[in-house]
Design a protein around this motif. Structure first.
Motif, short mmCIF file in Angstrom:
data_model
loop_
_atom_site.label_atom_id
_atom_site.label_comp_id
_atom_site.label_asym_id
_atom_site.label_seq_id
_atom_site.Cartn_x
_atom_site.Cartn_y
_atom_site.Cartn_z
N THR A 1 0.84 -1.19 0.00
CA THR A 1 0.00 0.00 0.00
C THR A 1 0.88 1.26 0.00
O THR A 1 1.95 1.27 0.61
CB THR A 1 -0.95 -0.03 1.22
OG1 THR A 1 -2.02 0.87 0.97
CG2 THR A 1 -0.25 0.37 2.50
N GLU B 1 1.24 10.33 2.46
CA GLU B 1 -0.08 10.98 2.54
C GLU B 1 -0.55 11.52 1.20
O GLU B 1 -1.73 11.46 0.87
CB GLU B 1 -0.02 12.14 3.54
CG GLU B 1 -0.26 11.75 4.98
CD GLU B 1 -1.60 11.06 5.21
OE1 GLU B 1 -2.63 11.75 5.13
OE2 GLU B 1 -1.60 9.85 5.49
N ILE C 1 -1.78 9.62 -4.10
CA ILE C 1 -3.12 9.14 -4.44
C ILE C 1 -3.05 8.20 -5.63
O ILE C 1 -3.82 7.26 -5.75
CB ILE C 1 -4.04 10.34 -4.75
CG1 ILE C 1 -4.11 11.24 -3.52
CG2 ILE C 1 -5.45 9.89 -5.14
CD1 ILE C 1 -4.82 12.54 -3.75
N HIS D 1 -3.41 4.51 -5.34
CA HIS D 1 -4.70 3.95 -4.92
C HIS D 1 -5.60 3.69 -6.13
O HIS D 1 -6.67 3.10 -5.99
CB HIS D 1 -5.41 4.91 -3.96
CG HIS D 1 -4.74 4.98 -2.61
ND1 HIS D 1 -4.80 3.96 -1.68
CD2 HIS D 1 -3.96 5.95 -2.06
CE1 HIS D 1 -4.09 4.31 -0.61
NE2 HIS D 1 -3.57 5.51 -0.81
N ARG E 1 -6.79 -1.43 2.71
CA ARG E 1 -6.29 -0.11 3.12
C ARG E 1 -6.78 0.97 2.17
O ARG E 1 -7.18 2.06 2.60
CB ARG E 1 -4.76 -0.11 3.20
CG ARG E 1 -4.25 -0.87 4.42
CD ARG E 1 -2.76 -0.76 4.59
NE ARG E 1 -2.41 0.44 5.34
CZ ARG E 1 -1.35 0.54 6.14
NH1 ARG E 1 -0.54 -0.47 6.30
NH2 ARG E 1 -1.09 1.65 6.78
N SER E 2 -6.77 0.68 0.87
CA SER E 2 -7.27 1.67 -0.09
C SER E 2 -8.76 1.90 0.09
O SER E 2 -9.24 3.03 0.00
CB SER E 2 -6.98 1.23 -1.52
OG SER E 2 -5.61 1.31 -1.78
N ARG F 1 -9.20 4.11 3.00
CA ARG F 1 -8.70 5.48 2.78
C ARG F 1 -9.72 6.31 1.98
O ARG F 1 -10.01 7.43 2.34
CB ARG F 1 -7.36 5.44 2.05
CG ARG F 1 -6.99 6.79 1.45
CD ARG F 1 -5.55 7.14 1.59
NE ARG F 1 -5.30 8.46 1.00
CZ ARG F 1 -4.15 9.08 1.05
NH1 ARG F 1 -3.14 8.55 1.67
NH2 ARG F 1 -4.00 10.27 0.50
N GLU G 1 -12.67 7.23 4.09
CA GLU G 1 -12.41 8.28 5.09
C GLU G 1 -12.12 9.62 4.44
O GLU G 1 -12.47 10.66 4.98
CB GLU G 1 -11.21 7.88 5.96
CG GLU G 1 -11.56 6.84 7.00
CD GLU G 1 -10.34 6.06 7.49
OE1 GLU G 1 -9.19 6.50 7.23
OE2 GLU G 1 -10.54 5.00 8.11
N LYS G 2 -11.45 9.60 3.29
CA LYS G 2 -11.07 10.86 2.65
C LYS G 2 -11.84 11.02 1.34
O LYS G 2 -11.37 10.60 0.27
CB LYS G 2 -9.57 10.89 2.40
CG LYS G 2 -8.78 10.87 3.69
CD LYS G 2 -7.33 11.21 3.46
CE LYS G 2 -6.60 11.25 4.79
NZ LYS G 2 -5.18 11.52 4.65
N ASP H 1 -10.10 12.53 -1.71
CA ASP H 1 -9.25 11.63 -2.48
C ASP H 1 -10.08 10.83 -3.48
O ASP H 1 -9.68 10.62 -4.62
CB ASP H 1 -8.53 10.63 -1.55
CG ASP H 1 -7.41 11.29 -0.77
OD1 ASP H 1 -7.22 12.51 -0.96
OD2 ASP H 1 -6.76 10.59 0.02
N LYS I 1 5.28 4.61 8.23
CA LYS I 1 4.91 5.76 7.39
C LYS I 1 6.02 6.79 7.35
O LYS I 1 6.23 7.45 6.33
CB LYS I 1 3.62 6.41 7.90
CG LYS I 1 2.36 5.63 7.54
CD LYS I 1 1.12 6.44 7.84
CE LYS I 1 -0.12 5.72 7.30
NZ LYS I 1 -1.33 6.42 7.68
#
Lengths: 297, 134, 228
Positions: free
Chosen positions: A46, A50, A53, A56, A94-95, A98, A101-102, A105, B90
């Motif tokens: 992944t 941050e 993008i 993803h 995970r994608s 993400r 949540e965002k 994105d 991270k």
């Protein structure tokens, strides 16, 4: 039940026996995998930066296929996407979280993939083990034709099934799902320290010695704990723990090899399924003598 | 050997950059060492994960020369154990990206022997290229 | 009387030119006075030599096209890509196998694909370029050969790829492997080869080579009428 299924690249070549044995074992339990009609590599790892993008795109593109399948009626109202490979499971999940949540994105991704239908964040990534648990381990027990009671199996979780916490399918430090499965197959699970220790993952390309060191510790810990064999659900762990025994043996001549199987191969053996589907000839360390000695072949 | 920490604009900007890239509030790190204690590849590292965190925190850019970030296989053992809820993997990724984004590759694909390419499963190649090439 | 043509303005490498609106990019460039020696070939959309990138007025998208097949629009900005730098792996088709290992050995860069689909968007032949790269990643050579069949190697996919993959060379490998190892063998071909080797056509060929020009010409031009 019918469920959309994402195989991943390696399950179509070196880990074909993982896929074959999984599909066959699932079929015995009335679970039908419906492979995504078109899918692309998830990216294996992944993206952790941050602002990244772009990486993803690949996972989300596969999730759009699940929506398409529901629309086309290939599956009915089943927005869960089943994975076998631990790394695909982790990366896709995970994608999926993400973009849920965002929302910003997701807008960028949808805009970038303007040729595709918009993704709405509704697909849930699941691992085969979770579906087996949901389906009931008692049902698995009823299908057992060959009891594995004489086989001591060390379940190897590795990293990607368990960590990080919001992604993992079990307790990250004291997982039990593999042990539950093994008990259902009448195989006594071995309790061991290294069950969730990292195998070295992609370091296998540049740092073979590091991977051999990790592998040596994991494998000998399993042996010291009394295991006859190890099971895994990840083609990369399988490579590092199985094929890399060649290097381990070179560094530690006294090292005794130990077979590493996919958990679905063990299920297929217990269910008494066809040899072709189990594909024991594809494992690097030959497990056949061990299984024969236990009267399982 | 004592070390002088210079908190000049350059160091502060470095911390800021890695904080933004990683999304981790590195200043939260207590230096308890739990990450280092659980790290499976620490034996092969030149600085420990907690040292890596400390160096980023004080804006020491020599951290980019260390092997540690390239040896982190993102196994997330430290992630689940950090009492401050930090994700060192991270931070390692942010450091890797800082180098990779200057078009500096850690792995030269052209130099990998053909036999090794043939032997490695696709999953290993994709993962390694994602993490180690720009 | 000559039909009056409407003119449009196109920007060739930043310079404005008024050209007839029915021009293709190639004819527009020639109309504007460019003497094309590279970046031009068959003019029929088959050779792949005239790859061009362009943007249309009011559209942010960068598009790829074959200059001989694309009609100009008013306000179009364009530049030709007469050559795509790329490294070609050398291989002996007789010594490699039609499986994933060959793909990994010869084109490891395809494992950098991020599935962004930019290659597909750039392809003037409407090939699902990303899909054949993904097929190769899975080791499905037959599928890659099939999807990439219409590729004319113009290079636009490779130009746009963020992972710096040379897609069209990988596709060529797939089609070669398919032809050599995977395509269904036709028993008729073997039969025909045997007939040739056994001399079945020797006399006919001999007659033809000895024939005088006039008879040969008559025979040639009557062949299609005979078929009817």
């Amino acid at each position: 039940m019918k469920i959309p299924y994402y195989p991943g690249c390696t399950l179509k070549s070196t880990a074909k026996h993982f896929e074959n044995s999984a599909i066959a074992s699932a079929k015995a339990l009335d679970i039908e995998f419906i492979e995504l009609p078109k899918w692309n590599c998830c990216g294996v790892v992944t993206p952790l930066a941050e602002d990244d993008i772009m990486h993803h795109v690949a996972p989300v593109r596969n999730m759009i296929r699940v929506l398409e399948m529901n629309k086309a009626g290939t599956v009915s109202n089943e927005k869960r996407l089943l994975t076998l490979c631990s790394m695909c499971f982790n990366t896709l999940k995970r994608s999926s979280l993400r973009v849920k949540e965002k929302i910003d994105d997701l807008d960028i991704l949808n805009d970038f993939m303007y040729k595709e239908e918009d993704y709405d964040g509704s697909v849930e990534i699941v691992h085969f083990l979770e579906i087996l648990k949901e389906n009931g381990f008692d049902k698995i027990n009823k299908k057992v034709k060959k009891s594995l009671k004489d086989l001591k199996v060390a379940p190897y979780y590795g990293c990607m099934l368990l960590r990080p916490k919001d992604i993992g399918l079990d307790d990250p430090e004291r997982p039990t799902i593999f042990e539950e499965l093994l008990s259902a197959l009448n195989a006594p699970p071995v309790d061991w320290r290294a069950k969730n220790k990292c195998c070295g993952s992609f370091l296998t390309l540049e740092n073979k010695e590091t991977v051999a060191k990790l592998g040596h510790d994991i494998l000998t810990n399993a042996q010291k704990s009394g295991a006859d064999m190890i099971i895994t659900s990840c083609p990369l762990c399988a490579f590092n723990l199985d094929n890399r025994q060649k290097i381990i043996k070179k560094i530690h001549p006294e090292f005794e090899t130990i077979p590493v199987l996919y958990f679905t191969q063990l299920m297929a053996i217990a269910f008494g399924l066809d040899k072709e589907l189990i594909g024991l000839d594809k494992n690097f360390i030959n497990p056949i003598p061990l299984l024969e000695s236990k009267g399982l072949l | 050997m004592p070390k002088t920490i210079v908190l000049d604009k350059k160091s502060v900007n470095f911390l800021k950059k890695i904080t933004e890239l990683s999304g981790e509030i590195i200043t939260l790190c207590d230096q308890c060492g739990t990450c280092s204690g659980g790290c499976p590849v620490i034996e092969d590292m030149d600085i420990t994960p907690s040292q890596l965190m400390r160096m980023v925190l004080i804006g020491d850019q020599t951290v980019l020369q260390s092997k540690t970030m390239w040896l982190c296989a993102t196994c997330n053992t430290c992630t689940v154990r950090c009492p401050r809820g930090l994700d060192v993997s991270k931070v390692a990724e942010a450091l890797r990206q800082t180098t990779l984004r200057q078009s500096i590759d850690k792995v030269k694909i052209d130099e990998i022997p053909k036999e090794e390419l043939a032997e490695l499963p696709q999953i290993a190649l994709v993962a390694a290229f994602r993490k180690l090439t720009s | 009387m000559k039909m009056k043509e409407n003119m449009v303005t196109v920007y060739i490498m930043g310079e404005a030119y008024d050209v007839p609106d029915s021009s293709t990019i190639i004819t527009a460039m020639e109309y504007a006075g460019f003497q094309l020696t590279t970046g031009i070939g068959c003019r029929e959309g088959f050779c792949g030599a005239c790859a061009t990138i362009y943007r249309e007025k009011g559209d942010y998208k960068l598009k790829g096209a074959l200059a001989c097949q694309t009609v100009v629009t008013d306000g179009m900005t364009l530049a030709q890509i007469p050559f795509m730098p790329s490294e070609k792996p050398i291989y002996n088709l007789q010594e490699i196998t039609a499986d994933i290992n060959t793909v990994k050995e010869l084109f490891p860069t395809i494992f950098r694909c991020v599935s962004c689909n930019t290659c597909t968007k750039a392809c003037p032949q409407d090939i699902e370029v990303m899909d054949y790269i993904q097929a190769l990643k899975k080791g499905n050579i037959a599928e890659a050969a099939d999807i990439s069949f219409d590729c004319i190697r113009c290079g636009l996919c490779a130009l746009r790829c963020p992972a710096e993959i040379v897609q069209y060379n990988a596709a060529t490998l797939a089609r070669r492997l398919y032809g050599r190892y995977l395509a269904k063998k036709s028993p008729e071909v073997d039969e025909s080869i045997k007939e040739i080797e056994d001399g079945k056509y020797d006399k006919e060929l001999d007659d033809l080579t000895k024939m005088d020009r006039k008879t040969l010409s008559e025979k040639y031009y009557s062949r299609e009428t005979k078929l009817r």
